[in-house]
Design a protein around this motif. Structure first.
Motif, PDB file in Angstrom:
ATOM      1  N   ASP A  77       0.816  -1.199  -0.045  1.00 58.91           N
ATOM      2  CA  ASP A  77       0.054  -0.074   0.094  1.00 58.91           C
ATOM      3  C   ASP A  77       0.885   1.178   0.098  1.00 58.91           C
ATOM      4  O   ASP A  77       0.522   2.100  -0.786  1.00 58.91           O
ATOM      5  N   VAL A  78       1.788   1.114   0.923  1.00 63.27           N
ATOM      6  CA  VAL A  78       2.749   2.552   1.071  1.00 63.27           C
ATOM      7  C   VAL A  78       3.921   2.572   0.189  1.00 63.27           C
ATOM      8  O   VAL A  78       4.370   3.594  -0.022  1.00 63.27           O
ATOM      9  N   LYS A  79       4.222   1.406  -0.457  1.00 64.03           N
ATOM     10  CA  LYS A  79       5.339   1.588  -1.396  1.00 64.03           C
ATOM     11  C   LYS A  79       6.782   1.709  -0.716  1.00 64.03           C
ATOM     12  O   LYS A  79       7.835   1.072  -1.369  1.00 64.03           O
ATOM     13  N   GLN A  80       6.865   2.830   0.114  1.00 63.48           N
ATOM     14  CA  GLN A  80       8.054   2.910   0.743  1.00 63.48           C
ATOM     15  C   GLN A  80       7.981   3.231   2.125  1.00 63.48           C
ATOM     16  O   GLN A  80       7.015   3.607   2.595  1.00 63.48           O
ATOM     17  N   ALA A  81       9.022   2.850   3.034  1.00 61.39           N
ATOM     18  CA  ALA A  81       9.107   3.388   4.404  1.00 61.39           C
ATOM     19  C   ALA A  81      10.903   3.376   4.695  1.00 61.39           C
ATOM     20  O   ALA A  81      11.468   2.898   3.960  1.00 61.39           O
ATOM     21  N   GLU A  82      10.688   4.032   5.886  1.00 60.06           N
ATOM     22  CA  GLU A  82      11.999   4.176   6.555  1.00 60.06           C
ATOM     23  C   GLU A  82      12.614   2.629   6.874  1.00 60.06           C
ATOM     24  O   GLU A  82      13.786   2.068   6.601  1.00 60.06           O
ATOM     25  N   GLY A 133       8.123   6.551  17.196  1.00 56.74           N
ATOM     26  CA  GLY A 133       7.794   7.207  16.041  1.00 56.74           C
ATOM     27  C   GLY A 133       8.410   6.893  14.578  1.00 56.74           C
ATOM     28  O   GLY A 133       8.669   7.478  13.615  1.00 56.74           O
ATOM     29  N   VAL A 134       8.870   5.551  14.639  1.00 56.18           N
ATOM     30  CA  VAL A 134       9.514   4.810  13.366  1.00 56.18           C
ATOM     31  C   VAL A 134       8.554   4.816  12.243  1.00 56.18           C
ATOM     32  O   VAL A 134       7.329   4.097  12.521  1.00 56.18           O
ATOM     33  N   ASP A 135       8.885   5.238  10.892  1.00 54.69           N
ATOM     34  CA  ASP A 135       8.152   5.059   9.789  1.00 54.69           C
ATOM     35  C   ASP A 135       8.485   3.541   9.326  1.00 54.69           C
ATOM     36  O   ASP A 135       9.599   3.550   8.811  1.00 54.69           O
ATOM     37  N   PHE A 136       7.478   2.669   9.613  1.00 56.27           N
ATOM     38  CA  PHE A 136       7.653   1.245   9.164  1.00 56.27           C
ATOM     39  C   PHE A 136       6.560   0.679   8.544  1.00 56.27           C
ATOM     40  O   PHE A 136       5.432   1.156   8.669  1.00 56.27           O
ATOM     41  N   ALA A 137       6.732  -0.418   7.929  1.00 56.16           N
ATOM     42  CA  ALA A 137       5.758  -1.151   7.081  1.00 56.16           C
ATOM     43  C   ALA A 137       6.335  -2.454   7.003  1.00 56.16           C
ATOM     44  O   ALA A 137       7.272  -2.986   7.377  1.00 56.16           O
ATOM     45  N   GLN A 179      10.582  -4.538  -4.964  1.00 53.61           N
ATOM     46  CA  GLN A 179       9.631  -3.785  -5.388  1.00 53.61           C
ATOM     47  C   GLN A 179       9.594  -2.313  -4.844  1.00 53.61           C
ATOM     48  O   GLN A 179       8.698  -1.396  -5.248  1.00 53.61           O
ATOM     49  N   TYR A 180       9.987  -2.465  -3.576  1.00 54.27           N
ATOM     50  CA  TYR A 180       9.814  -1.510  -2.582  1.00 54.27           C
ATOM     51  C   TYR A 180      11.070  -0.804  -2.246  1.00 54.27           C
ATOM     52  O   TYR A 180      12.197  -1.216  -2.599  1.00 54.27           O
ATOM     53  N   ARG A 181      11.001   0.402  -1.580  1.00 59.41           N
ATOM     54  CA  ARG A 181      11.911   1.235  -1.163  1.00 59.41           C
ATOM     55  C   ARG A 181      12.160   1.449   0.433  1.00 59.41           C
ATOM     56  O   ARG A 181      10.938   1.712   0.927  1.00 59.41           O
ATOM     57  N   PHE A 182      13.269   1.071   0.966  1.00 56.40           N
ATOM     58  CA  PHE A 182      13.340   1.169   2.441  1.00 56.40           C
ATOM     59  C   PHE A 182      14.692   1.451   2.592  1.00 56.40           C
ATOM     60  O   PHE A 182      15.613   1.158   1.822  1.00 56.40           O
ATOM     61  N   GLN A 183      14.823   1.949   3.956  1.00 52.33           N
ATOM     62  CA  GLN A 183      16.288   2.342   4.276  1.00 52.33           C
ATOM     63  C   GLN A 183      16.947   0.953   4.767  1.00 52.33           C
ATOM     64  O   GLN A 183      18.373   0.635   4.959  1.00 52.33           O
ATOM     65  N   GLN A 184      16.234   0.435   5.767  1.00 51.95           N
ATOM     66  CA  GLN A 184      16.656  -0.811   6.789  1.00 51.95           C
ATOM     67  C   GLN A 184      15.671  -1.937   6.812  1.00 51.95           C
ATOM     68  O   GLN A 184      14.632  -1.739   6.524  1.00 51.95           O
ATOM     69  N   ILE A 185      16.027  -3.229   7.051  1.00 49.39           N
ATOM     70  CA  ILE A 185      15.372  -4.199   7.272  1.00 49.39           C
ATOM     71  C   ILE A 185      15.607  -4.405   8.892  1.00 49.39           C
ATOM     72  O   ILE A 185      16.830  -4.674   9.098  1.00 49.39           O
ATOM     73  N   VAL A 186      14.776  -4.601   9.649  1.00 46.86           N
ATOM     74  CA  VAL A 186      14.730  -5.086  10.827  1.00 46.86           C
ATOM     75  C   VAL A 186      13.956  -6.410  11.408  1.00 46.86           C
ATOM     76  O   VAL A 186      12.866  -6.271  10.749  1.00 46.86           O
ATOM     77  N   VAL A 210      21.720 -12.274  -6.781  1.00 46.45           N
ATOM     78  CA  VAL A 210      21.347 -10.844  -7.488  1.00 46.45           C
ATOM     79  C   VAL A 210      20.306  -9.899  -6.725  1.00 46.45           C
ATOM     80  O   VAL A 210      19.160 -10.481  -6.579  1.00 46.45           O
ATOM     81  N   GLY A 211      20.811  -8.564  -6.275  1.00 49.38           N
ATOM     82  CA  GLY A 211      19.845  -7.952  -5.617  1.00 49.38           C
ATOM     83  C   GLY A 211      19.744  -8.320  -4.129  1.00 49.38           C
ATOM     84  O   GLY A 211      19.070  -7.535  -3.372  1.00 49.38           O
ATOM     85  N   GLY A 212      20.356  -9.180  -3.489  1.00 51.04           N
ATOM     86  CA  GLY A 212      20.237  -9.569  -2.072  1.00 51.04           C
ATOM     87  C   GLY A 212      21.302  -8.487  -1.411  1.00 51.04           C
ATOM     88  O   GLY A 212      22.248  -9.133  -0.611  1.00 51.04           O
ATOM     89  N   HIS A 213      21.336  -7.251  -1.625  1.00 50.76           N
ATOM     90  CA  HIS A 213      22.068  -6.376  -0.525  1.00 50.76           C
ATOM     91  C   HIS A 213      21.467  -5.522   0.104  1.00 50.76           C
ATOM     92  O   HIS A 213      21.092  -4.440  -0.652  1.00 50.76           O
ATOM     93  N   TYR A 214      21.244  -5.505   1.176  1.00 50.27           N
ATOM     94  CA  TYR A 214      20.255  -4.812   2.052  1.00 50.27           C
ATOM     95  C   TYR A 214      20.993  -4.462   3.265  1.00 50.27           C
ATOM     96  O   TYR A 214      21.579  -5.257   3.921  1.00 50.27           O
ATOM     97  N   GLU A 215      20.777  -3.355   4.044  1.00 55.33           N
ATOM     98  CA  GLU A 215      21.019  -2.992   5.436  1.00 55.33           C
ATOM     99  C   GLU A 215      20.311  -3.672   6.296  1.00 55.33           C
ATOM    100  O   GLU A 215      19.000  -3.444   6.403  1.00 55.33           O
TER     101      GLU A 215
END
Length: 628
Positions: free
Chosen positions: A388-393, A422-426, A461-468, A486-491
């Motif tokens: 729904d939101v497509k992106q989150a921190e 107050g974290v912007d998460f999804a 498919q989505y934009r985010f800064q971190q996976i927690v 391929v593509g498996g590079h995330y913080e």
């Protein structure tokens, strides 16, 4: 040439022939490209720094090893220059006196240790090693002293010098012949080359390398069935084992009486590589096994007569053995390689293993739950969905705790903390599938790779800064093992690290805790796999909690028994691993065990009461949130 020179030359030739023979044995393994020159150039630093960083945990043995091994190497260089090349000077004589004296001092401490050796040390041929170390160093010292200007000419007769030279034969045989033909000194030759051509060069220089190596699914055979199926430098690594038993001492399966001793497992692989049986093995066996039962050869199926399948399935993949090994041998890699063959080629995954793998294929989760129920635990929380939101921190990776009632309480607590800060998460919701950890540890590399690629496609498919995530197993997979695709590079952050950041930024005000008598259990996949020991303790310290550390904590933490699919394969032993871990907590009079892993929570809460309470660190923080 003197008698001494001929003896040294003879044993060096025998050493060389043995070295060529041993190298040929290693090279029967599968190719694994390495840079020979770069490896050899890196070897001295890896030996003197990286290896000794592990050895130095036992300072007495570290100093003993430096004196004995360093003295021997330096003495051999001077001996060759003096007795074979023909260089003679008072400086070389003095240097040889010094190096042999240092070696003798170290060998005395080796001898003292062998007087009352701990049970983890192999006996047999290893018991004669101190004698030959002392004989080698003392004899060369006396002979060198006799030819030096420090003593009057003619102090020693030709007969005495000849007898001393002949006395060197058993010592030279041990030090040179045994180094490449088999014997206690075999580890010295193999160990140096193992460090040079290590399969995980990233471990050196302070690095960390814990992700399993990906399997090429296009190969005609998947996994390891016989010794020659291992990579050649894995075979080299097995030969580097010094049989110190430090892996045995740390192994939770061995302590529980399950049929696995990691030291014996490595020696089994050596037997398979070289051919023969284990009648000469003089250490502790796999619990429930005895001498003479293991035999094999380079092209024999390992599980037919060399190692029991129960031994292979007993491992929790906790890496305690790897972390403790002074020769930096990779036990877990070898065990998973064998599991891959058993699972992918023969379908021999014991107990609920096959059912779990079928569930993963059919429902994308090991429990076989309806995938559409993944967010039912949060029906009242109105979680934002990435679709729904497509992106989150922050992307909150739920993991399969979503289907477990106990784990759901941890997830809800963490959501409370995210919203309080107050974290912007999804979340991904129904788009999330199992990370593949269980499949990979059980040897089903095909299912792991399928799940990994599916998750990577979704994440891209989505934009985010971190996976927690609150799950260290998912944390490890997403952070380390997806990097091979391929593509498996995330913080990726574990929730304890992320929560520490929030507290330090003042976003999570906390009230001091009033409870006491708490201890913290380090999850294997957070600690040994990823080196995170400080964040959980910092959070507890922020609450004013003074932890009562268990004897086995930090990098030596005892496994809860929940990793590597161990609860699924369920190989019986004399005790349960989580029971032993709770005994560790009782030993420090802990009333509460703080954890940071949903799997650890399940295993430790499965211990029969009365026992300490078990609480995730997120649950503890929620209890002490300061209400403004």
């Amino acid at each position: 040439m003197t008698l001494m020179s001929w003896l040294i030359l003879l044993f060096l030739l025998v050493w060389f022939v043995g070295a060529v023979r041993r190298i040929r044995l290693w090279r029967t393994g599968q190719p694994d490209p390495v840079s020979l020159l770069a490896g050899l150039m890196a070897m001295p630093r890896r030996y003197l720094v990286d290896l000794h960083h592990v050895v130095a945990r036992d300072r007495r043995m570290s100093h003993t090893h430096v004196a004995t091994a360093g003295g021997f190497v330096a003495a051999m260089v001077v001996i060759i220059l003096t007795h074979l090349v023909g260089l003679h000077s008072k400086w070389l004589s003095g240097l040889l006196l010094l190096t042999t004296a240092v070696m003798f001092t170290g060998s005395v401490f080796v001898w003292l240790r062998r007087q009352h050796p701990p049970s983890r040390l192999s006996k047999g041929a290893w018991m004669r090693l101190p004698r030959n170390l002392m004989l080698f160093s003392a004899t060369f010292f006396v002979i060198t002293l006799a030819g030096s200007p420090l003593l009057p000419t003619g102090t020693y007769s030709v007969v005495i010098i000849t007898l001393l030279t002949l006395a060197l034969i058993p010592a030279l045989a041990e030090m040179l012949f045994g180094m490449t033909w088999g014997g206690p000194m075999k580890h010295a030759f193999a160990g140096a080359l193992h460090l040079a051509f290590h399969r995980r060069s990233e471990r050196f220089g302070g690095g960390r390398s814990t992700a399993l190596k990906p399997l090429d699914l296009q190969q005609p055979q998947l996994g390891v069935a016989k010794p020659t199926d291992f990579k050649w430098n894995q075979l080299l690594g097995f030969d580097a084992c010094v049989q110190c038993g430090r892996c045995e001492q740390m192994c939770p399966a061995f302590a529980a009486g399950q049929p696995l001793n990691p030291k014996k497992f490595i020696q089994d692989m050596v037997i398979g590589m070289a051919g023969g049986d284990d009648r000469s093995y003089a250490g502790n066996h796999h619990p429930g096994r005895s001498s003479g039962q293991a035999s094999g050869g380079p092209t024999s199926i390992i599980t037919e007569s060399l190692v029991s399948t129960d031994t292979i399935w007993s491992c929790t993949t906790c890496r305690a053995c790897v972390e403790e090994c002074p020769m930096m041998i990779e036990h877990v890699d070898a065990i998973v390689d064998l599991r891959r063959f058993l699972t992918l080629e023969t379908g021999q995954t014991p107990n609920k293993g096959a059912e779990t793998l079928e569930n993963l294929i059919a429902t994308d989760n090991p429990g076989g739950h309806d995938p559409s129920r993944r967010t039912h635990w949060a029906a009242d929380l109105n979680l934002p969905l990435m679709t729904d939101v497509k992106q989150a921190e922050v992307l909150f990776w739920i993991s399969d705790g979503a289907f477990d009632l106990r784990s759901q309480r941890i997830l809800r607590a963490f959501v409370t903390l995210l919203r309080s800060a107050g974290v912007d998460f999804a979340v991904l919701g129904d788009e999330e599938t199992d990370c593949g950890d269980v499949a990979r540890r059980l040897g089903d590399e095909a299912t792991f790779q399928q799940l990994a690629r599916q998750n990577i496609k979704t994440l891209n498919q989505y934009r985010f800064q971190q996976i927690v995530t609150t799950d260290p197993h998912a944390f490890h997979c997403l952070k380390n093992e997806y990097r091979d695709f391929v593509g498996g590079h995330y913080e990726v952050l574990h929730h304890t690290t992320f929560l520490e950041q929030l507290v330090n930024q003042g976003k999570l005000p906390l009230e001091p805790a009033t409870a006491s008598n708490m201890t913290y259990h380090d999850p294997c996949y957070l600690g040994r796999y990823n080196g995170e020991y400080d964040a959980p303790r910092t959070l507890l310290n922020k609450l004013g909690i003074e932890l009562k550390e268990m004897e086995r904590s930090g990098f030596r933490s005892r496994c809860c028994g929940g990793g590597g699919g161990a609860p699924i394969t369920d190989i019986p032993g004399q005790r349960r691993i989580p029971d032993m871990r709770m005994d560790d907590a009782r030993a420090v009079s802990a009333e509460t065990v703080i954890v940071a892993c949903q799997q650890c929570t399940a295993m430790l809460e499965g211990v029969v009461e009365p026992r300490p309470a078990v609480k995730d660190i997120a649950e503890l923080l929620v209890e002490h949130l300061r209400v403004e």
